[in-house]
Structure formats: structure tokens, C-alpha cells
Design a protein around this motif. Structure first.
Motif, PDB file in Angstrom:
ATOM      1  N   SER A 110       0.801  -1.331   0.019  1.00 28.47           N
ATOM      2  CA  SER A 110       0.081   0.083  -0.153  1.00 28.47           C
ATOM      3  C   SER A 110       0.839   1.334   0.013  1.00 28.47           C
ATOM      4  O   SER A 110       0.611   2.369  -0.398  1.00 28.47           O
ATOM      5  CB  SER A 110      -0.922  -0.071   1.139  1.00 28.47           C
ATOM      6  OG  SER A 110      -1.813  -1.082   1.044  1.00 28.47           O
ATOM      7  N   VAL A 111       2.024   1.285   0.504  1.00 28.28           N
ATOM      8  CA  VAL A 111       2.987   2.246   0.247  1.00 28.28           C
ATOM      9  C   VAL A 111       4.529   1.707   0.582  1.00 28.28           C
ATOM     10  O   VAL A 111       4.588   0.743   0.748  1.00 28.28           O
ATOM     11  CB  VAL A 111       2.723   3.221   1.690  1.00 28.28           C
ATOM     12  CG1 VAL A 111       3.160   2.330   3.055  1.00 28.28           C
ATOM     13  CG2 VAL A 111       3.648   4.476   1.692  1.00 28.28           C
ATOM     14  N   LEU A 112       5.317   2.314  -0.130  1.00 31.55           N
ATOM     15  CA  LEU A 112       6.817   1.893  -0.198  1.00 31.55           C
ATOM     16  C   LEU A 112       7.623   3.285   0.328  1.00 31.55           C
ATOM     17  O   LEU A 112       7.565   4.213   0.021  1.00 31.55           O
ATOM     18  CB  LEU A 112       7.138   1.976  -1.672  1.00 31.55           C
ATOM     19  CG  LEU A 112       8.535   0.926  -1.977  1.00 31.55           C
ATOM     20  CD1 LEU A 112       8.412   0.778  -3.502  1.00 31.55           C
ATOM     21  CD2 LEU A 112       9.615   2.038  -1.900  1.00 31.55           C
ATOM     22  N   ALA A 335      -8.256   9.431   5.790  1.00 35.64           N
ATOM     23  CA  ALA A 335      -8.972   9.312   4.765  1.00 35.64           C
ATOM     24  C   ALA A 335      -9.933   8.163   4.648  1.00 35.64           C
ATOM     25  O   ALA A 335     -10.964   8.013   4.331  1.00 35.64           O
ATOM     26  CB  ALA A 335      -7.972   8.707   3.583  1.00 35.64           C
ATOM     27  N   GLY A 336      -9.774   7.053   5.945  1.00 30.67           N
ATOM     28  CA  GLY A 336     -10.574   6.084   6.183  1.00 30.67           C
ATOM     29  C   GLY A 336     -10.703   5.023   5.178  1.00 30.67           C
ATOM     30  O   GLY A 336     -11.207   4.238   4.609  1.00 30.67           O
ATOM     31  N   SER A 337      -9.131   5.107   4.622  1.00 27.44           N
ATOM     32  CA  SER A 337      -9.164   4.165   3.128  1.00 27.44           C
ATOM     33  C   SER A 337      -7.529   3.959   2.780  1.00 27.44           C
ATOM     34  O   SER A 337      -6.945   5.042   3.306  1.00 27.44           O
ATOM     35  CB  SER A 337      -9.851   4.806   2.183  1.00 27.44           C
ATOM     36  OG  SER A 337      -9.600   4.170   0.857  1.00 27.44           O
ATOM     37  N   LEU A 338      -7.337   2.917   2.261  1.00 23.71           N
ATOM     38  CA  LEU A 338      -6.068   2.641   1.816  1.00 23.71           C
ATOM     39  C   LEU A 338      -5.799   3.301   0.259  1.00 23.71           C
ATOM     40  O   LEU A 338      -4.725   3.363  -0.285  1.00 23.71           O
ATOM     41  CB  LEU A 338      -5.479   1.373   1.711  1.00 23.71           C
ATOM     42  CG  LEU A 338      -5.531   0.811   3.064  1.00 23.71           C
ATOM     43  CD1 LEU A 338      -5.128  -0.690   3.144  1.00 23.71           C
ATOM     44  CD2 LEU A 338      -4.159   1.421   3.817  1.00 23.71           C
ATOM     45  N   ASP A 339      -6.861   3.617  -0.221  1.00 26.25           N
ATOM     46  CA  ASP A 339      -6.816   4.144  -1.679  1.00 26.25           C
ATOM     47  C   ASP A 339      -6.055   5.402  -1.825  1.00 26.25           C
ATOM     48  O   ASP A 339      -5.928   6.174  -0.924  1.00 26.25           O
ATOM     49  CB  ASP A 339      -8.514   4.589  -2.127  1.00 26.25           C
ATOM     50  CG  ASP A 339      -8.467   5.248  -3.602  1.00 26.25           C
ATOM     51  OD1 ASP A 339      -8.572   4.295  -4.560  1.00 26.25           O
ATOM     52  OD2 ASP A 339      -8.280   6.454  -3.604  1.00 26.25           O
ATOM     53  N   ARG A 340      -5.027   5.044  -2.803  1.00 31.32           N
ATOM     54  CA  ARG A 340      -4.073   6.033  -3.066  1.00 31.32           C
ATOM     55  C   ARG A 340      -4.555   7.434  -3.123  1.00 31.32           C
ATOM     56  O   ARG A 340      -3.919   8.387  -2.536  1.00 31.32           O
ATOM     57  CB  ARG A 340      -3.234   5.853  -4.170  1.00 31.32           C
ATOM     58  CG  ARG A 340      -1.926   6.549  -4.176  1.00 31.32           C
ATOM     59  CD  ARG A 340      -1.446   6.347  -5.888  1.00 31.32           C
ATOM     60  NE  ARG A 340      -2.202   6.948  -6.754  1.00 31.32           N
ATOM     61  CZ  ARG A 340      -1.615   7.608  -7.929  1.00 31.32           C
ATOM     62  NH1 ARG A 340      -0.208   7.685  -7.982  1.00 31.32           N
ATOM     63  NH2 ARG A 340      -2.398   8.407  -8.719  1.00 31.32           N
ATOM     64  N   ASP A 341      -5.265   7.747  -4.066  1.00 34.16           N
ATOM     65  CA  ASP A 341      -6.089   9.200  -4.445  1.00 34.16           C
ATOM     66  C   ASP A 341      -6.492   9.606  -2.993  1.00 34.16           C
ATOM     67  O   ASP A 341      -6.223  10.938  -2.811  1.00 34.16           O
ATOM     68  CB  ASP A 341      -6.910   9.197  -5.344  1.00 34.16           C
ATOM     69  CG  ASP A 341      -6.168   8.797  -6.633  1.00 34.16           C
ATOM     70  OD1 ASP A 341      -5.121   8.880  -6.741  1.00 34.16           O
ATOM     71  OD2 ASP A 341      -6.979   8.356  -7.726  1.00 34.16           O
ATOM     72  N   VAL A 343      -5.832   8.834   0.288  1.00 29.39           N
ATOM     73  CA  VAL A 343      -4.488   9.244   0.869  1.00 29.39           C
ATOM     74  C   VAL A 343      -3.839  10.384   0.720  1.00 29.39           C
ATOM     75  O   VAL A 343      -3.548  11.391   1.586  1.00 29.39           O
ATOM     76  CB  VAL A 343      -3.787   7.958   1.235  1.00 29.39           C
ATOM     77  CG1 VAL A 343      -2.356   8.207   2.045  1.00 29.39           C
ATOM     78  CG2 VAL A 343      -4.504   6.668   1.619  1.00 29.39           C
ATOM     79  N   ILE A 344      -3.677  10.714  -0.641  1.00 37.42           N
ATOM     80  CA  ILE A 344      -2.960  11.890  -1.043  1.00 37.42           C
ATOM     81  C   ILE A 344      -3.817  13.062  -0.650  1.00 37.42           C
ATOM     82  O   ILE A 344      -3.209  14.102  -0.279  1.00 37.42           O
ATOM     83  CB  ILE A 344      -2.551  11.792  -2.636  1.00 37.42           C
ATOM     84  CG1 ILE A 344      -1.443  10.605  -2.858  1.00 37.42           C
ATOM     85  CG2 ILE A 344      -2.491  13.082  -3.184  1.00 37.42           C
ATOM     86  CD1 ILE A 344      -1.460  10.471  -4.508  1.00 37.42           C
ATOM     87  N   ALA A 346      -5.647  13.443   1.755  1.00 36.23           N
ATOM     88  CA  ALA A 346      -5.431  13.833   3.126  1.00 36.23           C
ATOM     89  C   ALA A 346      -4.441  14.224   3.538  1.00 36.23           C
ATOM     90  O   ALA A 346      -4.270  15.274   4.261  1.00 36.23           O
ATOM     91  CB  ALA A 346      -5.701  12.234   3.954  1.00 36.23           C
ATOM     92  N   LEU A 347      -3.210  13.991   3.012  1.00 36.07           N
ATOM     93  CA  LEU A 347      -2.113  14.503   3.165  1.00 36.07           C
ATOM     94  C   LEU A 347      -1.887  15.821   2.670  1.00 36.07           C
ATOM     95  O   LEU A 347      -1.322  16.722   3.183  1.00 36.07           O
ATOM     96  CB  LEU A 347      -0.756  13.546   2.412  1.00 36.07           C
ATOM     97  CG  LEU A 347      -0.325  12.242   2.814  1.00 36.07           C
ATOM     98  CD1 LEU A 347       0.315  11.268   1.776  1.00 36.07           C
ATOM     99  CD2 LEU A 347       0.592  12.594   4.079  1.00 36.07           C
ATOM    100  N   GLU A 348      -2.591  16.101   1.517  1.00 39.38           N
ATOM    101  CA  GLU A 348      -2.611  17.472   1.028  1.00 39.38           C
ATOM    102  C   GLU A 348      -3.670  18.236   1.679  1.00 39.38           C
ATOM    103  O   GLU A 348      -3.758  19.632   1.446  1.00 39.38           O
ATOM    104  CB  GLU A 348      -3.023  17.424  -0.582  1.00 39.38           C
ATOM    105  CG  GLU A 348      -2.040  16.740  -1.274  1.00 39.38           C
ATOM    106  CD  GLU A 348      -2.234  16.776  -2.916  1.00 39.38           C
ATOM    107  OE1 GLU A 348      -3.597  17.162  -3.116  1.00 39.38           O
ATOM    108  OE2 GLU A 348      -1.473  16.653  -3.614  1.00 39.38           O
ATOM    109  N   SER A 349      -4.037  18.072   2.624  1.00 42.70           N
ATOM    110  CA  SER A 349      -5.021  18.755   3.481  1.00 42.70           C
ATOM    111  C   SER A 349      -4.440  19.551   4.552  1.00 42.70           C
ATOM    112  O   SER A 349      -5.054  20.460   5.310  1.00 42.70           O
ATOM    113  CB  SER A 349      -6.043  17.967   4.336  1.00 42.70           C
ATOM    114  OG  SER A 349      -5.388  17.074   5.292  1.00 42.70           O
TER     115      SER A 349
END
Length: 416
Positions: A110-112, A335-341, A343-344, A346-349
Motif C-alpha cells: 500500500s505504501v513504499l 481518509a478512512g481508506s488505503l486508496d492512494r488518491d 490518502v494523497i 488527506a496528506l494534502e489537507s
């Protein structure tokens, strides 16, 4: 065989359909209680456990294991535990490429997270981009990467060299000589040194670039003796380059000129060297083990509980690696999710977390972090004396050239 007709044919078709349905259901059914949400979340790491850069890799591996344990001990993410899949790159960029492919295509993490040198980052980054696998690069580096899929938690020159070079010019003198690692980090960082030196009214009187595999510094010492700078700016990297500081001290140059560095200590050079060989070297990092705060005291206690009270020193890069995992975990929770978009997003918030180095905030546009930066000097006890700290230092250059919210398709490295 002829096609069946009439009621008999319909009956046979119905029986056949029922059998097929049962077979299909039997193949796809999971044992009771086993669903996708019961499975651990695969996460990936590639770092240098062996090879000439393992002096940096080993603490980062320890930080990775501690971060994953902390996340799992706090309940995991989305009700699931993390499963860490890690590989040793052996300080070989070809191995970085091989394992990045394996983690993204076979292990489907899910993440590297990983990479030490900028060259290793550039081995991983296109693979993570193609596979749409979120990638965190957690090392100090020369700056400028602008990529929607990549997040950077290490300090950049506008956070390290921007305060360090003027400090050196003010306190030590304005004749400066650059000694750097001979790859893109060293060359690009030297460009930043020249920029900040000019702004501080200082002059660069020489520069040398040393291959990572080299520990031969005799010719460099000779040139320093001839040039007589006030300040040597060290951009050296890895275990082999620690030989420079030892030779610098043994020839007595440490009595006539000062070393400042954006890398010294991140590879535990101050532990390897004798105190008299490192004392007085001035550096700038977001984190030092000596920082006084409840968060850092709790973190260092937890670190020593995990790895022993005799662990020599918790270096800056270990904490930026730890922070990377914690930022990603916070984004997944938000995000309540592992979905990449998701999560991005949420990070960009403008996501912020409290860390051992202080508050760390993700800059939405550049995907770098705003963080505290401390200037310190090596002491005679294999540690550092804190000199001054500036809070909430932004990644100024990256913010000025990279806005991934407005221009999400940008994928390049901006240079000074």
C-alpha cells in the motif's frame, strides 16, 4: 453431441447451471470469518542493511521497525495490522530497482518507503509512479522533487544550508571551501552552498568532489592547506567519507578552520570518530537526540527499550523515517481508506503531526514538510550541543516552484 430439446433440455440446463454455480461459489468462497479486511496491510521498505551506506541504512531500518510496531500496537490501521516487507538493497541501485518492482508488482504494498541516496530515490520513483504505489522518501537531500505520487520528509537545502551558511559566515569567516560527495546530491547541494554564500557575502575559494567508495583524502587536505579557507563546507556521505574528518584533525587543520556540514552526524560519524576528531563541527538538522521535549524523551525511552540502553545515538534520519510512517498512518486514518488518491488528498489537507523533532506539517503543494531546524555543534561526548532552533521552517524553494494541487501532472526535479 446434439443439443437437448424441450422440458428435458430445460431441466438439464437448469441442473448444469446449478452445478456451475456451486462450483464457482466453492472456488471463490473464503472460510468463515475470513474477509479481505482480516488480512494485514502489506507495506514495503528498501534500505541499505549492508554495503558502504549501511551506516545510514541500519538506523533507518530500526526506525522503520519501531514505527510499524507502534502503529500495530496502537490498533493498526482501519482495524488491520501492518505487515512489513523489507529488502536489503546492499547499497546497489540495481537492487533498488529490482526490489521496487517486487514490492509494487508482486507484493502489492500500500505504501513504499526507502532509499538513502538521491540516485536510489530516482531508481524507485519511476517504478512507484508507474504502479501508482505511494512512495515516501525520508532522507535529507538536495531538494526540488515535484511528483504527485511522492512525499518527502527529510530536510532540504532551504531548511539546512539556508541557515547554516550565513551562521558560518557570521561566526567563522567568509572564505569557504566545498568538499562534497561525487554524485547528484553533492553537486546540486554545492550549488545551493554557492547561492547562500553569495547572499551572506562569503566567497567560495575551492571545491572537491569525492566518490562514495573513496576514503582517500590526502590530496584534498593538501589543497585545504594551500587555500587556507575559514570554513570547510562538508557534503560528504557514508562510512568511507568519515576518513576525511579523521585526517583533517590529525593534520591540525581543525585548529585553523571550521567544518560546517548538512550531513555530518546523520551517518553516526560523531560516534565512529574520537571526540577530538569531531568536536566543534557545526551542523543543522531537524532532530538531535539532545532536544528537550516530552515527545522526544518518550521517543528516546521507547527506542532504547527496543534496541538497548547502549544504542549509541538516535540520528536525524532515523526520526525523519519514523515521521514518514506516522504521516502516512495519520493520512490513512483521516481518509478512512488505503486508496492512494484518498490518502494523497488527506496528506494534502495540510496534515500535521507531533514528532520527536517537534511539529511536522505536510506542505500541500510541494509534498515536503515544514519543520523545526536546529543548529548544533559536535561535543566531546559523541553527541551535540544545541546552539539555536528556528521553528516551522518551510521548504521555501520547493514551495516556490512546485504546486501539485494546481498542477498535479508535474513530474520533475527543479534545480537551483
Amino acid at each position: 453431441m446434439q443439443r437437448p430439446h424441450g422440458r428435458l433440455g430445460l431441466g438439464l440446463l437448469a441442473v448444469a447451471s446449478a452445478v456451475l454455480l456451486l462450483i464457482t461459489a466453492g472456488c471463490s468462497a473464503k472460510p468463515a470469518g475470513e474477509t479481505a479486511s482480516d488480512q494485514p496491510i502489506a507495506v514495503g521498505s528498501i534500505l541499505d542493511a549492508t554495503g558502504p551506506l549501511n551506516v545510514l541504512g541500519k538506523p533507518n531500518i530500526d526506525a522503520t521497525k519501531l514505527a510499524v510496531k507502534d502503529i500495530n500496537d496502537s490498533g493498526g490501521l482501519l482495524g488491520r495490522q501492518l505487515k512489513l516487507i523489507s529488502y536489503d538493497s546492499q547499497s546497489d541501485n540495481a537492487m533498488y530497482t529490482q526490489y521496487a518492482n517486487k514490492l509494487t508488482l508482486e507484493n502489492k504494498v500500500s505504501v513504499l518507503m526507502g532509499g538513502i541516496t538521491s540516485a536510489s530515490r530516482e531508481a524507485i520513483r519511476p517504478i512507484a509512479d508507474r504502479s501508482k504505489t505511494l512512495y515516501f522518501y525520508n532522507q535529507l537531500y538536495e531538494g526540488g522533487v515535484c511528483d504527485k505520487n511522492v512525499f518527502n520528509t527529510g530536510p532540504v537545502p532551504s531548511q539546512q544550508l539556508a541557515p547554516l551558511i550565513p551562521y558560518a559566515a557570521q561566526h567563522f569567516g567568509k572564505k569557504m571551501y566545498i568538499v562534497a560527495a561525487d554524485y547528484n546530491f553533492g553537486h546540486i547541494s554545492a550549488g545551493w552552498v554557492k547561492k547562500y554564500a553569495e547572499q551572506a557575502g562569503a566567497k567560495i575559494v575551492g571545491e572537491e568532489y569525492i566518490p562514495l567508495e573513496s576514503s582517500e583524502f590526502g590530496p584534498v587536505i593538501n589543497k585545504l592547506q594551500a587555500a587556507k579557507p575559514d570554513v570547510v563546507v562538508s557534503l560528504l556521505v557514508g562510512g568511507n567519507h568519515a576518513a576525511f574528518y579523521r585526517l583533517f584533525s590529525s593534520t591540525g587543520l581543525n585548529t585553523s578552520m571550521k567544518i560546517v556540514s548538512s550531513t555530518f552526524g546523520d551517518g553516526s560519524e560523531h560516534i565512529v570518530l574520537a571526540p577530538n576528531e569531531s568536536k566543534g563541527i557545526t551542523v543543522a538538522f531537524p532532530y538531535f537526540q539532545e532536544l528537550k521535549s516530552p515527545a522526544n524523551e518518550a521517543f528516546t525511552a521507547k527506542w532504547h527499550a527496543a534496541y538497548g540502553s547502549d544504542y549509541p545515538y538516535v540520528a536525524n534520519s532515523g526520526v525523519t523515517v519514523y515521521n514518514g510512517w506516522m504521516l502516512w498512518a495519520a493520512a490513512v486514518r483521516q481518509a478512512g481508506s488505503l486508496d492512494r488518491d484518498k490518502v494523497i488528498a488527506a496528506l494534502e489537507s495540510g496534515l500535521s503531526i507531533d514528532t520527536p523533532s517537534g511539529k511536522v506539517s505536510l506542505d500541500p503543494g510541494s509534498h515536503h514538510v515544514t519543520q523545526n531546524v536546529t543548529i548544533a555543534e559536535a561535543n566531546d561526548q559523541h553527541g551535540f550541543k544545541i546552539l539555536e532552533t528556528e521553528a516551522n521552517v518551510p521548504p521555501a524553494f520547493e514551495k516556490s516552484v512546485c504546486d501539485l494541487q494546481k498542477n498535479p501532472n508535474t513530474n520533475k526535479q527543479f534545480l537551483p
